[in-house]
Design a protein around this motif. Structure first.
Motif, PDB file in Angstrom:
ATOM      1  N   SER A 128      53.797  32.178   2.783  1.00 15.15           N
ATOM      2  CA  SER A 128      53.212  31.212   1.848  1.00 15.15           C
ATOM      3  C   SER A 128      51.712  31.089   2.101  1.00 15.15           C
ATOM      4  CB  SER A 128      53.891  29.852   1.990  1.00 15.15           C
ATOM      5  OG  SER A 128      53.642  29.319   3.273  1.00 15.15           O
ATOM      6  N   HIS A 129      51.004  30.455   1.178  1.00 16.32           N
ATOM      7  CA  HIS A 129      49.584  30.189   1.371  1.00 16.32           C
ATOM      8  C   HIS A 129      49.150  28.989   0.526  1.00 16.32           C
ATOM      9  CE1 HIS A 129      49.514  32.825  -2.171  1.00 16.32           C
ATOM     10  NE2 HIS A 129      48.398  32.235  -2.503  1.00 16.32           N
TER      11      HIS A 129
ATOM     12  N   GLU B 191      46.041  26.930  -1.596  1.00 17.94           N
ATOM     13  CA  GLU B 191      44.843  27.142  -2.401  1.00 17.94           C
ATOM     14  C   GLU B 191      44.399  25.818  -2.999  1.00 17.94           C
ATOM     15  OE1 GLU B 191      45.577  29.999  -5.449  1.00 17.94           O
ATOM     16  OE2 GLU B 191      46.416  31.474  -4.076  1.00 17.94           O
TER      17      GLU B 191
ATOM     18  N   ASN C 281      46.945  27.831   6.192  1.00 14.31           N
ATOM     19  CA  ASN C 281      46.919  29.284   6.031  1.00 14.31           C
ATOM     20  C   ASN C 281      46.943  29.997   7.380  1.00 14.31           C
ATOM     21  OD1 ASN C 281      46.996  29.215   3.242  1.00 14.31           O
ATOM     22  ND2 ASN C 281      44.772  29.168   3.054  1.00 14.31           N
TER      23      ASN C 281
ATOM     24  N   ALA D 198      50.526  29.771   8.531  1.00 14.00           N
ATOM     25  CA  ALA D 198      51.363  30.669   7.731  1.00 14.00           C
ATOM     26  C   ALA D 198      51.146  32.125   8.128  1.00 14.00           C
ATOM     27  CB  ALA D 198      51.063  30.480   6.241  1.00 14.00           C
ATOM     28  N   ALA D 199      49.901  32.508   8.411  1.00  7.42           N
ATOM     29  CA  ALA D 199      49.619  33.876   8.843  1.00  7.42           C
ATOM     30  C   ALA D 199      50.270  34.159  10.193  1.00  7.42           C
ATOM     31  CB  ALA D 199      48.114  34.108   8.917  1.00  7.42           C
TER      32      ALA D 199
END
Length: 148
Positions: free
Chosen positions: A60-61, A63, A131, A134-135
């Motif tokens: 996921s990310h 924005e 992020n 998630a990474a």
């Protein structure tokens, strides 16, 4: 000093007691109220009165949309009746608005509306933290089953 010198000469050295090993349990939840979520054990939940599962952290990310700055004309008209100068100033002021999105690997999204420069700035920082988490979760996941 003399005592330490005497201990060194005698070959005695004092060593500090060993620290107990840290417990390796589950990671602490990552709470990001500026995005309206909490991440626990690789799963993203919506924060609020009820805890709703939104999706998996891996893949996921987050924005943010560009902030819009609509004019507050209604406020200007209301204040213009009271004070001509104050109504013109209020009509020229702008209110920043944006939205934060979290896009999951399965295509679902979570949106949180933001108002004001402070809220938008805080959400931008929270999106960077999200992020990064998630990474890390995606890289720890390893190869997926069925992938060639």
């Amino acid at each position: 000093m003399a005592k330490l010198a005497a201990e060194k000469a005698a070959g005695k050295t004092s060593t500090p007691p060993a620290r107990p090993a840290r417990k390796t349990g589950a990671a602490r939840p990552l709470t990001l109220p500026d995005l309206g979520i909490t991440v626990k054990d690789g799963v993203v939940y919506k924060t609020g009165f009820t805890r709703k599962r939104l999706g998996d952290l891996a893949g996921s990310h987050a924005e943010l949309t560009d902030g819009t700055r609509p004019h507050r004309i209604g406020t200007g008209i209301a204040l213009a009746t009271v004070s001509l100068g104050m109504g013109a100033v209020a009509a020229l002021t702008r209110k920043n608005k944006a939205s934060a999105f979290i896009v999951f690997a399965d295509g679902t999204t979570h949106e949180k509306k933001l108002e004001g420069k402070t809220a938008i700035g805080n959400a931008q920082r929270a999106a960077v933290r999200y992020n990064a988490a998630a990474a890390a979760a995606t890289s720890n996941e390893g190869p997926r089953a069925g992938a060639d």
